[in-house]
Structure formats: structure tokens, C-alpha cells
Design an enzyme around this catalytic site. Structure first.
Site, PDB file in Angstrom:
ATOM      1  N   ASP A  55      35.774 -66.401 115.291  1.00  0.00           N
ATOM      2  CA  ASP A  55      36.427 -65.158 114.878  1.00  0.00           C
ATOM      3  C   ASP A  55      35.368 -64.073 114.735  1.00  0.00           C
ATOM      4  O   ASP A  55      34.278 -64.324 114.209  1.00  0.00           O
ATOM      5  CB  ASP A  55      37.096 -65.310 113.493  1.00  0.00           C
ATOM      6  CG  ASP A  55      38.330 -66.190 113.543  1.00  0.00           C
ATOM      7  OD1 ASP A  55      38.810 -66.459 114.657  1.00  0.00           O
ATOM      8  OD2 ASP A  55      38.797 -66.609 112.463  1.00  0.00           O
ATOM      9  N   ASP A  61      33.744 -58.094 106.183  1.00  0.00           N
ATOM     10  CA  ASP A  61      33.950 -59.535 105.948  1.00  0.00           C
ATOM     11  C   ASP A  61      32.705 -60.120 105.292  1.00  0.00           C
ATOM     12  O   ASP A  61      32.774 -60.862 104.310  1.00  0.00           O
ATOM     13  CB  ASP A  61      34.153 -60.294 107.277  1.00  0.00           C
ATOM     14  CG  ASP A  61      35.516 -60.063 107.908  1.00  0.00           C
ATOM     15  OD1 ASP A  61      36.517 -60.088 107.183  1.00  0.00           O
ATOM     16  OD2 ASP A  61      35.572 -59.870 109.137  1.00  0.00           O
ATOM     17  N   GLU A  84      33.976 -67.265 105.757  1.00  0.00           N
ATOM     18  CA  GLU A  84      32.817 -66.728 106.477  1.00  0.00           C
ATOM     19  C   GLU A  84      31.641 -67.688 106.570  1.00  0.00           C
ATOM     20  O   GLU A  84      30.613 -67.344 107.143  1.00  0.00           O
ATOM     21  CB  GLU A  84      32.366 -65.403 105.846  1.00  0.00           C
ATOM     22  CG  GLU A  84      33.468 -64.352 105.744  1.00  0.00           C
ATOM     23  CD  GLU A  84      34.211 -64.120 107.069  1.00  0.00           C
ATOM     24  OE1 GLU A  84      33.588 -64.255 108.136  1.00  0.00           O
ATOM     25  OE2 GLU A  84      35.425 -63.826 107.020  1.00  0.00           O
TER      26      GLU A  84
HETATM   27  P1  AHG Z   1      41.802 -62.762 108.461  1.00  0.00           P
HETATM   28  O1  AHG Z   1      41.624 -61.280 108.609  1.00  0.00           O
HETATM   29  O2  AHG Z   1      41.300 -63.279 107.135  1.00  0.00           O
HETATM   30  O3  AHG Z   1      41.271 -63.544 109.641  1.00  0.00           O
HETATM   31  O4  AHG Z   1      43.368 -63.085 108.363  1.00  0.00           O
HETATM   32  C1  AHG Z   1      44.277 -62.413 109.215  1.00  0.00           C
HETATM   33  C2  AHG Z   1      45.563 -63.190 109.195  1.00  0.00           C
HETATM   34  C3  AHG Z   1      46.580 -62.744 108.176  1.00  0.00           C
HETATM   35  O5  AHG Z   1      46.159 -61.799 107.271  1.00  0.00           O
HETATM   36  C4  AHG Z   1      47.725 -62.212 108.982  1.00  0.00           C
HETATM   37  O6  AHG Z   1      48.942 -62.614 108.426  1.00  0.00           O
HETATM   38  C5  AHG Z   1      47.515 -62.795 110.338  1.00  0.00           C
HETATM   39  O7  AHG Z   1      46.146 -63.048 110.450  1.00  0.00           O
HETATM   40  C6  AHG Z   1      47.936 -61.874 111.434  1.00  0.00           C
HETATM   41  O8  AHG Z   1      47.860 -62.558 112.622  1.00  0.00           O
HETATM   42  P2  AHG Z   1      48.300 -61.904 114.021  1.00  0.00           P
HETATM   43  O9  AHG Z   1      47.229 -60.893 114.325  1.00  0.00           O
HETATM   44  O10 AHG Z   1      48.312 -63.075 114.950  1.00  0.00           O
HETATM   45  O11 AHG Z   1      49.666 -61.261 113.841  1.00  0.00           O
HETATM   46 MN    MN Z   2      39.296 -63.128 106.257  1.00  0.00          MN
END
Ligand code: AHG
Ligand code: MN
Ligand code: MN
Length: 320
Positions: A55, A61, A84
Site C-alpha cells: 500500500d 500515514d 504501517e
Molecule cells: P486505509 O486508508 O487505512 O488504507 O483504509 C482505507 C479503507 C477504509 O477506510 C475504506 O472504507 C476503504 O479503504 C475504501 O476502500 P475503496 O477505496 O476500495 O472503496
Molecule cells: Mn491507514
């Protein structure tokens, strides 16, 4: 009433109180970085790094993770793990509590000025070696919560006596109580799902959403609305306020075979908060809090919200 006063009156565990207070100090600092356009770091900056799972990491972050870890070093915490970092951090002391966090949830929304947040889960180490302590089931959580950095800075918190909401008084830098007994309405006519993935969905999800979309004329007999913020904390915050069902199911994409969201620092804390507010959280088959944990970064399908609608989804899941 301030958070510290509320905790000293309602939560006997003084170590837990100290950890929650330090998390609130970290969140206050993170929120200031987000709101202040004159920072040393460019929070909108394009990242150069990826986390161990591939990611993309944004500067915010990483900074949020560092701020949380720093505040956990100064709290009665023996180990810290987060989205992280690949493993856990052994804080090398004999305290009993461990903390797992999603330091910044909704990173894709940083650039567009939409609500983001910090999610946390607190457990006892239970005399286990740290590598095992971090793999305890969600039902072992002592407390869980999340902060939302939005138009208001809020905290949804549970330490096993219901779900409570606080809001930040920015002049005093203190969280004040806004709701001491959140109750999620049992029924709802609002669902939240990223519908652009419909071609990857399993049968249960496709059928359930199709029936919602058929509205009054379909088997559910009522019209539904749809919302999807793309920050779990923001979608959850809406559901705590007015009910709804949130679905991030597993799908056919290789990376999402077990769902997209993380069990230990997204699904578990959300599930404890939801349960304490009278709602339900499931992976389609099992209550999230009963799912075995094999890896700190394990993914899980996550469906939560108003109990009647979540139960209906489980029915679709088990009968298809
Ligand atoms: P993070 O930013 O911690 O990686 O989490 C993002 C998550 C969550 O917040 C959200 O519901 C989901 O990712 C959205 O996913 P899509 O972009 O696939 O819709
Ligand atoms: Mn996150
Ligand atoms: Mn997240």
C-alpha cells in the site's frame, strides 16, 4: 464533562485510562497537523514509500504512526502494532496492555479534504509472549475506538460499558462528552458499499444489494438510499448517528479474496463499538469478534450496522 473526568468516574482500570488519554493527545496532535496548512511536512505530498503490503504510504500515514508510538511509549503499554509496520514493537517493559492501530484511516481522502481518522484496539497481554498476544480474538479487547478528523474532531469509544462519543474543544484541547449512550437504530434504509466492484461480488452480496435497489417494488418492500465516503471512520460515524449497513465483502480480486479491510485494527475495534451500541458486525458467517487471528495484518470481509439489516445479510450469506 471532559474525557479524563468521565474515565476516572466510569472506568476503574487506571492503566487503561492513561492509554486512552495518551491516544487522545496523539489524535489532538494529528488533527492539528491536518488542519494547519503551514506544516513542515507536505501532508498532501506524493509518497515515495510503500508499506510491507504494497500500500502506498503518505507522509501523514507515517507521521501519525510515529506520533501514536511516541505517546504509547509514555503510557503503560508493553507492545504496539500498526498498519504501517510489518511486525510489532516491543516496548520492553512489564506493563500489561498492548495497542494495535490504524494510524490514519482513509488516506485516499487526505488530498480532497474529506473526513479521515485514527482507529485503535486495546487488549491485555494476558501473560502471553507478545507475538501471541497480538493474535488474540477481537472478543478479548478491553477497549476500542476511533477518532474522526472532520468538520468536528470526534472520538467514539468503548471500554465494555456501552459506546460513548466525545468531541474536541479546540480552545481547551480537551475532548468533551457529547453522547454517553449511543444506540444504533435496529432498522435502516441506507446502505454503504463501493458499488464499482459489483462485478467481483459473491452471490450473497449481489443478491442483497439488488434487493435493496429494487426498493418498494422488491422483496424488501422499502426504498433504500446509498452512501460511500471511502473512509471507514466517516461511514461508521454516520451509522452510529443514524443507523445504516456498511459492506466491504470479500470479492474475486486476488488481493481481496479475504476482504480488503484489516481484522485487528479495522474490523475488530469497529465490531466492539458496534456491539456495545446495539448493532451487529459479521464477516458473513461469523461474528467478527469470534474470528481467529493468524496474522496482525489479516484481512476480513466486514459487514456491520443496524442489527436487523445485518441479520438479513447473514441470512443471504448462509442460504446462497
Ligand atoms: P486505509 O486508508 O487505512 O488504507 O483504509 C482505507 C479503507 C477504509 O477506510 C475504506 O472504507 C476503504 O479503504 C475504501 O476502500 P475503496 O477505496 O476500495 O472503496
Ligand atoms: Mn491507514
Ligand atoms: Mn484503514
Amino acid at each position: 464533562m471532559y474525557l479524563s473526568e468521565y474515565l476516572s468516574k466510569n472506568c476503574e482500570d487506571t492503566s487503561l485510562n492513561k492509554v486512552i488519554i495518551n491516544l487522545s493527545i496523539a489524535a489532538n496532535k494529528i488533527s492539528k497537523v491536518i488542519r494547519n496548512l503551514n506544516n513542515d511536512i507536505n501532508i498532501k505530498g506524493v509518497s515515495k514509500t510503500k508499506n510491507f503490503d504494497g500500500d502506498i504510504q503518505k507522509p501523514l500515514d507515517i507521521l501519525s504512526d510515529e506520533m501514536l508510538m511516541e505517546l504509547m511509549r509514555n503510557a503503560p503499554v508493553s507492545g504496539y502494532a500498526s498498519e504501517e509496520q510489518e511486525g510489532f514493537v516491543d516496548l520492553k517493559n512489564d506493563h500489561d496492555l498492548i495497542v494495535i492501530a490504524d494510524p490514519l484511516d482513509g488516506s485516499s481522502n487526505i488530498d480532497v479534504n474529506v473526513s479521515i481518522g485514527t482507529i485503535f484496539s486495546i487488549m491485555s497481554q494476558n501473560n502471553l509472549p507478545l507475538e501471541h498476544a497480538f493474535l488474540q480474538k477481537g472478543s478479548k479487547q478491553k477497549a476500542a475506538g476511533f477518532f474522526v478528523y472532520g468538520p468536528q474532531i470526534t472520538l467514539f469509544l468503548t471500554f465494555g460499558k456501552g459506546t460513548i462519543a466525545f468531541g474536541l474543544d479546540e480552545n481547551k484541547s480537551e475532548f468533551i462528552l457529547i453522547n454517553d449512550k449511543i444506540k444504533i437504530p435496529k432498522s435502516t434504509s441506507e446502505f454503504a458499499i463501493n458499488a464499482s466492484y459489483s462485478r467481483f461480488w459473491d452471490k450473497a452480496t449481489s443478491n442483497y444489494i439488488k434487493d435493496c435497489q429494487e426498493g418498494k417494488d422488491g422483496p424488501k418492500g422499502k426504498d433504500f438510499g446509498m452512501r460511500w465516503v471511502g473512509s471507514l471512520v466517516a461511514d461508521a460515524s454516520r451509522i452510529f448517528n443514524r443507523g445504516g449497513i456498511f459492506l466491504y465483502p470479500s470479492d474475486k480480486r486476488l488481493k481481496n479474496k479475504q476482504g480488503r479491510l484489516r481484522l485487528t485494527y479495522e474490523a475488530n475495534p469497529l465490531a466492539m463499538l458496534i456491539k456495545e451500541a446495539g448493532g451487529k458486525a459479521t464477516n458473513g458467517i461469523k461474528d467478527i469478534l469470534d474470528v481467529e487471528v493468524e496474522d496482525i495484518h489479516q484481512r476480513s470481509p466486514l459487514i456491520f450496522g443496524s442489527s436487523e439489516e445485518v441479520e438479513e445479510f447473514i441470512y443471504y450469506s448462509k442460504n446462497l
